[in-house]
Design a protein around this motif. Structure first.
Motif, PDB file in Angstrom:
ATOM      1  N   HIS A  86      44.936  44.700  29.702  1.00  9.89           N
ATOM      2  CA  HIS A  86      43.021  45.016  29.291  1.00  9.89           C
ATOM      3  C   HIS A  86      42.679  46.535  29.175  1.00  9.89           C
ATOM      4  O   HIS A  86      42.477  46.751  30.455  1.00  9.89           O
ATOM      5  N   GLU A  87      41.537  47.079  28.142  1.00  4.94           N
ATOM      6  CA  GLU A  87      41.251  48.049  28.527  1.00  4.94           C
ATOM      7  C   GLU A  87      39.959  47.787  29.859  1.00  4.94           C
ATOM      8  O   GLU A  87      39.740  46.905  29.972  1.00  4.94           O
ATOM      9  N   ALA A  88      39.802  49.310  29.512  1.00  2.00           N
ATOM     10  CA  ALA A  88      38.881  49.290  31.191  1.00  2.00           C
ATOM     11  C   ALA A  88      37.020  48.961  30.827  1.00  2.00           C
ATOM     12  O   ALA A  88      36.779  49.192  29.624  1.00  2.00           O
ATOM     13  N   GLY A  89      36.063  48.425  31.194  1.00  5.33           N
ATOM     14  CA  GLY A  89      35.189  47.868  30.649  1.00  5.33           C
ATOM     15  C   GLY A  89      35.377  45.767  30.743  1.00  5.33           C
ATOM     16  O   GLY A  89      34.788  45.224  30.176  1.00  5.33           O
ATOM     17  N   THR A  90      36.884  44.742  30.659  1.00  3.46           N
ATOM     18  CA  THR A  90      36.509  44.190  30.158  1.00  3.46           C
ATOM     19  C   THR A  90      36.698  43.398  32.020  1.00  3.46           C
ATOM     20  O   THR A  90      37.070  44.114  33.033  1.00  3.46           O
ATOM     21  N   VAL A  91      35.354  42.860  31.258  1.00  7.12           N
ATOM     22  CA  VAL A  91      35.096  41.978  32.738  1.00  7.12           C
ATOM     23  C   VAL A  91      34.740  40.311  32.249  1.00  7.12           C
ATOM     24  O   VAL A  91      34.376  39.676  31.541  1.00  7.12           O
ATOM     25  N   HIS A  92      35.035  39.697  33.676  1.00  2.00           N
ATOM     26  CA  HIS A  92      35.265  37.966  34.009  1.00  2.00           C
ATOM     27  C   HIS A  92      34.186  37.757  34.533  1.00  2.00           C
ATOM     28  O   HIS A  92      34.535  38.310  35.727  1.00  2.00           O
TER      29      HIS A  92
END
Length: 165
Positions: A110-116
């Motif tokens: 997952h790329e940095a900045g991917t947030v759940h």
């Protein structure tokens, strides 16, 4: 979210007689800290847990070990299970969770900045996937804001009034 917005959330939770807890990974306690920055937060905040290591999501919050092995920690279902686990752990009406990649660089595909983020209450759990640009600090701050925005959405929609839906 500005301090006034967080204060309004805390005030609304208190007015509705609702309690809240948090389960955090990439935010490392920043979400519960934002809540307890507000005077009177002790009326609603039950507690918060930082399960930064993947295995602690299972051992502390009862997130499915099988799910974690299948998807890793950066996953919608993991976020929902984290929130549900915090709700049970602290005996709270509502719980918020954060999991994702703060960066720099990608992790677990997952790329940095991917947030759940997720919000669990009596009627189930809501989830949002957000992509937050910027450095590590910006991503972490954006994750806190996204979780608080999801709480605002849940409260506005009546999703988590006492007694469920």
């Amino acid at each position: 979210m500005r301090t006034e917005g967080v204060a309004a959330l805390v005030g609304e939770l208190a007015a509705r007689g609702l309690s809240i807890a948090t389960a955090e990974s990439l935010t490392g306690g920043a979400l519960v800290a934002r809540l307890v920055d507000i005077p009177g937060a002790s009326r609603v905040v039950r507690g918060g847990v930082c399960t930064y290591a993947t295995d602690t999501k299972a051992s502390v919050l009862s997130v499915s070990r099988e799910r974690l092995e299948l998807t890793g920690p950066v996953d919608a279902e993991v976020a929902k299970q984290m929130a549900s686990g915090a709700r049970a752990l602290f005996g709270a009406d509502i719980a918020l969770s954060t999991t994702g990649v703060a960066g720099p660089g990608s992790a677990d595909g997952h790329e940095a900045g991917t947030v759940h983020v997720a919000c669990a209450g009596p009627g189930g759990a809501l989830h949002r996937l957000v992509h937050i640009p910027g450095d590590r600090g910006a991503v972490r701050a954006g994750a806190v804001d996204a979780a608080l925005a999801l709480l605002r959405e849940a409260l506005d929609g009546g999703s988590f009034d006492k007694g469920g839906v």
